[in-house]
Motif scaffolding. Structure first.
Motif, PDB file in Angstrom:
ATOM      1  N   ALA A  22       0.833  -1.210   0.000  1.00 16.32           N
ATOM      2  CA  ALA A  22       0.000   0.000   0.000  1.00 16.32           C
ATOM      3  C   ALA A  22       0.861   1.251   0.000  1.00 16.32           C
ATOM      4  CB  ALA A  22      -0.944  -0.002   1.197  1.00 16.32           C
ATOM      5  N   THR A  23       1.959   1.204   0.729  1.00  8.59           N
ATOM      6  CA  THR A  23       2.887   2.341   0.762  1.00  8.59           C
ATOM      7  C   THR A  23       3.512   2.558  -0.608  1.00  8.59           C
ATOM      8  OG1 THR A  23       3.360   1.922   3.085  1.00  8.59           O
ATOM      9  CG2 THR A  23       4.941   3.283   1.884  1.00  8.59           C
ATOM     10  N   MET A  24       3.944   1.479  -1.262  1.00 10.50           N
ATOM     11  CA  MET A  24       4.533   1.592  -2.598  1.00 10.50           C
ATOM     12  C   MET A  24       3.495   2.083  -3.607  1.00 10.50           C
ATOM     13  SD  MET A  24       7.746   0.914  -2.435  1.00 10.50           S
ATOM     14  CE  MET A  24       7.729   1.716  -0.840  1.00 10.50           C
ATOM     15  N   LEU A  25       2.255   1.657  -3.465  1.00 11.38           N
ATOM     16  CA  LEU A  25       1.179   2.132  -4.341  1.00 11.38           C
ATOM     17  C   LEU A  25       0.977   3.636  -4.155  1.00 11.38           C
ATOM     18  CD1 LEU A  25      -1.056   1.551  -6.394  1.00 11.38           C
ATOM     19  CD2 LEU A  25      -2.558   1.021  -4.469  1.00 11.38           C
ATOM     20  N   PHE A  26       0.979   4.082  -2.912  1.00 15.15           N
ATOM     21  CA  PHE A  26       0.825   5.507  -2.609  1.00 15.15           C
ATOM     22  C   PHE A  26       1.979   6.308  -3.220  1.00 15.15           C
ATOM     23  CE2 PHE A  26       1.514   9.154   0.276  1.00 15.15           C
ATOM     24  CZ  PHE A  26       0.309   9.810   0.068  1.00 15.15           C
ATOM     25  N   ILE A  27       3.199   5.809  -3.063  1.00 17.11           N
ATOM     26  CA  ILE A  27       4.365   6.488  -3.643  1.00 17.11           C
ATOM     27  C   ILE A  27       4.243   6.547  -5.160  1.00 17.11           C
ATOM     28  CG2 ILE A  27       6.858   6.266  -4.047  1.00 17.11           C
ATOM     29  CD1 ILE A  27       7.057   5.213  -1.131  1.00 17.11           C
ATOM     30  N   GLY A  28       3.812   5.439  -5.768  1.00 19.00           N
ATOM     31  CA  GLY A  28       3.631   5.416  -7.216  1.00 19.00           C
ATOM     32  C   GLY A  28       2.615   6.443  -7.693  1.00 19.00           C
ATOM     33  N   ILE A  29       1.519   6.547  -6.966  1.00 21.48           N
ATOM     34  CA  ILE A  29       0.481   7.520  -7.345  1.00 21.48           C
ATOM     35  C   ILE A  29       1.000   8.944  -7.230  1.00 21.48           C
ATOM     36  CG2 ILE A  29      -1.757   8.489  -6.651  1.00 21.48           C
ATOM     37  CD1 ILE A  29      -2.577   5.576  -5.965  1.00 21.48           C
ATOM     38  N   ILE A  30       1.691   9.237  -6.130  1.00 23.50           N
ATOM     39  CA  ILE A  30       2.258  10.581  -5.942  1.00 23.50           C
ATOM     40  C   ILE A  30       3.247  10.907  -7.057  1.00 23.50           C
ATOM     41  CG2 ILE A  30       3.727  11.996  -4.428  1.00 23.50           C
ATOM     42  CD1 ILE A  30       0.859  11.582  -3.398  1.00 23.50           C
ATOM     43  N   GLU A  31       4.127   9.952  -7.379  1.00 23.25           N
ATOM     44  CA  GLU A  31       5.100  10.195  -8.447  1.00 23.25           C
ATOM     45  C   GLU A  31       4.399  10.370  -9.792  1.00 23.25           C
ATOM     46  OE1 GLU A  31       9.285   8.298  -7.040  1.00 23.25           O
ATOM     47  OE2 GLU A  31       7.935   6.934  -8.095  1.00 23.25           O
ATOM     48  N   GLY A  32       3.418   9.518 -10.076  1.00 21.95           N
ATOM     49  CA  GLY A  32       2.713   9.604 -11.355  1.00 21.95           C
ATOM     50  C   GLY A  32       2.022  10.940 -11.550  1.00 21.95           C
ATOM     51  N   VAL A  33       1.346  11.396 -10.524  1.00 28.62           N
ATOM     52  CA  VAL A  33       0.676  12.699 -10.607  1.00 28.62           C
ATOM     53  C   VAL A  33       1.710  13.808 -10.803  1.00 28.62           C
ATOM     54  CG1 VAL A  33      -0.687  14.386  -9.300  1.00 28.62           C
ATOM     55  CG2 VAL A  33      -1.358  11.976  -9.318  1.00 28.62           C
ATOM     56  N   GLY A  34       2.826  13.691 -10.104  1.00 25.46           N
ATOM     57  CA  GLY A  34       3.899  14.675 -10.270  1.00 25.46           C
ATOM     58  C   GLY A  34       4.451  14.694 -11.680  1.00 25.46           C
ATOM     59  N   TYR A  35       4.676  13.507 -12.242  1.00 23.45           N
ATOM     60  CA  TYR A  35       5.181  13.429 -13.619  1.00 23.45           C
ATOM     61  C   TYR A  35       4.192  14.064 -14.595  1.00 23.45           C
ATOM     62  CZ  TYR A  35       8.226   9.630 -11.832  1.00 23.45           C
ATOM     63  OH  TYR A  35       9.121   8.872 -11.137  1.00 23.45           O
ATOM     64  N   LEU A  36       2.920  13.780 -14.406  1.00 22.45           N
ATOM     65  CA  LEU A  36       1.904  14.285 -15.328  1.00 22.45           C
ATOM     66  C   LEU A  36       1.726  15.799 -15.226  1.00 22.45           C
ATOM     67  CD1 LEU A  36      -0.717  11.427 -14.961  1.00 22.45           C
ATOM     68  CD2 LEU A  36       0.783  11.868 -16.923  1.00 22.45           C
TER      69      LEU A  36
END
Length: 79
Positions: free
Chosen positions: A46-60
């Motif tokens: 769940a933590t890795m999923l949260f990090i992935g979402i934060i990074e993805g939104v940042g990239y976009l």
């Protein structure tokens, strides 16, 4: 940028697929191993999923030039 962002926001982000896509193997392996080894508890994936979402939104949210300078030309691994 867009592909990396979409991969990160999708469930694949918790496995570091977006980092493999960008050539950031070290951080991708960290995310993958934490998600797989930590699968006994729901907290690690769940933590890795949260990090992935934060990074993805940042990239976009970044411009193509800013993304390229930071992650492709630069050596930044994490958002």
């Amino acid at each position: 940028r867009q592909t990396a962002g979409i991969l990160a926001v999708a469930v694949l982000g918790m496995f570091g697929v977006h980092k493999f896509y960008m050539g950031k193997t070290k951080s991708a392996l960290i995310m993958l191993l934490v998600s797989l080894i930590g699968a006994v508890t729901i907290v690690a994936p769940a933590t890795m999923l949260f990090i992935g979402i934060i990074e993805g939104v940042g990239y976009l949210r970044m411009s193509d030039e800013q993304f390229k300078a930071t992650y492709l030309d630069g050596d930044k691994e994490w958002f």
